[in-house]
Design a protein around this motif. Structure first.
Motif, PDB file in Angstrom:
ATOM      1  N   LYS A 173       0.831  -1.201   0.000  1.00  0.00           N
ATOM      2  CA  LYS A 173       0.000   0.000   0.000  1.00  0.00           C
ATOM      3  C   LYS A 173       0.868   1.254   0.000  1.00  0.00           C
ATOM      4  N   SER A 174       1.945   1.252   0.783  1.00  0.00           N
ATOM      5  CA  SER A 174       2.804   2.434   0.831  1.00  0.00           C
ATOM      6  C   SER A 174       3.502   2.661  -0.516  1.00  0.00           C
ATOM      7  N   ALA A 175       3.836   1.610  -1.223  1.00  0.00           N
ATOM      8  CA  ALA A 175       4.450   1.755  -2.536  1.00  0.00           C
ATOM      9  C   ALA A 175       3.441   2.321  -3.534  1.00  0.00           C
ATOM     10  N   GLU A 176       2.177   1.891  -3.435  1.00  0.00           N
ATOM     11  CA  GLU A 176       1.136   2.427  -4.315  1.00  0.00           C
ATOM     12  C   GLU A 176       0.913   3.911  -4.048  1.00  0.00           C
ATOM     13  N   ILE A 177       0.891   4.265  -2.776  1.00  0.00           N
ATOM     14  CA  ILE A 177       0.709   5.675  -2.402  1.00  0.00           C
ATOM     15  C   ILE A 177       1.914   6.492  -2.887  1.00  0.00           C
ATOM     16  N   GLU A 178       3.104   5.940  -2.703  1.00  0.00           N
ATOM     17  CA  GLU A 178       4.313   6.623  -3.156  1.00  0.00           C
ATOM     18  C   GLU A 178       4.279   6.839  -4.672  1.00  0.00           C
ATOM     19  N   LEU A 179       3.848   5.835  -5.413  1.00  0.00           N
ATOM     20  CA  LEU A 179       3.751   5.951  -6.865  1.00  0.00           C
ATOM     21  C   LEU A 179       2.723   7.018  -7.247  1.00  0.00           C
ATOM     22  N   THR A 180       1.588   7.011  -6.597  1.00  0.00           N
ATOM     23  CA  THR A 180       0.554   8.009  -6.864  1.00  0.00           C
ATOM     24  C   THR A 180       1.086   9.408  -6.594  1.00  0.00           C
ATOM     25  N   HIS A 181       1.760   9.575  -5.460  1.00  0.00           N
ATOM     26  CA  HIS A 181       2.329  10.884  -5.116  1.00  0.00           C
ATOM     27  C   HIS A 181       3.398  11.306  -6.130  1.00  0.00           C
ATOM     28  N   LEU A 182       4.210  10.359  -6.557  1.00  0.00           N
ATOM     29  CA  LEU A 182       5.256  10.665  -7.529  1.00  0.00           C
ATOM     30  C   LEU A 182       4.652  11.114  -8.861  1.00  0.00           C
ATOM     31  N   LYS A 183       3.640  10.379  -9.333  1.00  0.00           N
ATOM     32  CA  LYS A 183       2.980  10.757 -10.574  1.00  0.00           C
ATOM     33  C   LYS A 183       2.338  12.135 -10.454  1.00  0.00           C
ATOM     34  N   MET A 184       1.673  12.386  -9.330  1.00  0.00           N
ATOM     35  CA  MET A 184       1.025  13.675  -9.118  1.00  0.00           C
ATOM     36  C   MET A 184       2.058  14.795  -9.090  1.00  0.00           C
ATOM     37  N   SER A 185       3.168  14.578  -8.426  1.00  0.00           N
ATOM     38  CA  SER A 185       4.183  15.623  -8.332  1.00  0.00           C
ATOM     39  C   SER A 185       4.838  15.879  -9.702  1.00  0.00           C
ATOM     40  N   ILE A 186       5.040  14.844 -10.488  1.00  0.00           N
ATOM     41  CA  ILE A 186       5.623  15.033 -11.822  1.00  0.00           C
ATOM     42  C   ILE A 186       4.650  15.804 -12.716  1.00  0.00           C
ATOM     43  N   ARG A 187       3.374  15.452 -12.655  1.00  0.00           N
ATOM     44  CA  ARG A 187       2.383  16.186 -13.456  1.00  0.00           C
ATOM     45  C   ARG A 187       2.305  17.648 -13.015  1.00  0.00           C
ATOM     46  N   TYR A 188       2.391  17.880 -11.712  1.00  0.00           N
ATOM     47  CA  TYR A 188       2.380  19.247 -11.201  1.00  0.00           C
ATOM     48  C   TYR A 188       3.630  19.994 -11.659  1.00  0.00           C
TER      49      TYR A 188
END
Length: 153
Positions: A3-18
Motif C-alpha cells: 500500500k505504501s508503494a502504491e501511495i508513493e507511486l501516486t504521489h510521484l505521478k502527481m508531483s511530476i504532473r504538477y
C-alpha cells in the motif's frame, strides 16, 4: 506492491504532473527560457507514459533505458515541430515574395529548389530576369521596384 508503494507511486505521478504544469507556466523557474521548460515538460510526459507501460519486475537497466527513450522521443518531437515551423515560415516567405512581385508588375517563373538544399528556393521574373531567393530563415529580393523588360527573347 504494498500500500505504501502504491501511495508513493501516486504521489510521484502527481508531483511530476504538477512539475510539468509549473514548467509550462514558468513563474517558478523564470531563468529557464520557455523552449527549455517546454522540452523538459515533454520529456517528463513521455517518461510517465513509458513507465506506466512497464511490466512488473523489469530490471533497473531497462527502466533507465526507458528514461533514455523518453528523452529521445521528446527530442524527435521537438525537431519535428521545429521543422514544421521552418516549413511554414518558408511558405509564408514565398507567398509574400510572390505578392510583392505581382504588385510591382513582375511575372515570376515557378519556384525551383536550390541544388543541395532542403529549405531554399529561388525564382526569377520572366520579364526582367530579376531574382528572388528564400529560405527558412532569410530572403533576398533582387527584383527592381518596377518591372522593366530587359530579358532578351
Amino acid at each position: 506492491m504494498s500500500k505504501s508503494a502504491e501511495i508513493e507511486l501516486t504521489h510521484l505521478k502527481m508531483s511530476i504532473r504538477y512539475l510539468i504544469g509549473l514548467l509550462e507556466e514558468g513563474s517558478l523557474v523564470p531563468r529557464y527560457d520557455e523552449a527549455t521548460r517546454r522540452e523538459i515538460g515533454v520529456v517528463l510526459q513521455h517518461l510517465l507514459h513509458k513507465v506506466e507501460g512497464l511490466p512488473d519486475g523489469v530490471p533497473d537497466n531497462l527502466v533507465q533505458g526507458t528514461a533514455v527513450r523518453a528523452l529521445v522521443e521528446a527530442a524527435a518531437d521537438h525537431d519535428e515541430a521545429a521543422q514544421q515551423e521552418q516549413a511554414d515560415f518558408l511558405e509564408r516567405q514565398m507567398c509574400e515574395a510572390e505578392a510583392w512581385a505581382s504588385i510591382h508588375g513582375h511575372q515570376l517563373e515557378p519556384w525551383e529548389q536550390v541544388a543541395g538544399s532542403v529549405m531554399e528556393y529561388q525564382t526569377s521574373c520572366e520579364m526582367c530576369g530579376g531574382f528572388i531567393y528564400v529560405s527558412h530563415n532569410s530572403n533576398y529580393n533582387l527584383l527592381l521596384e518596377t518591372c522593366e523588360r530587359i530579358k532578351q527573347e
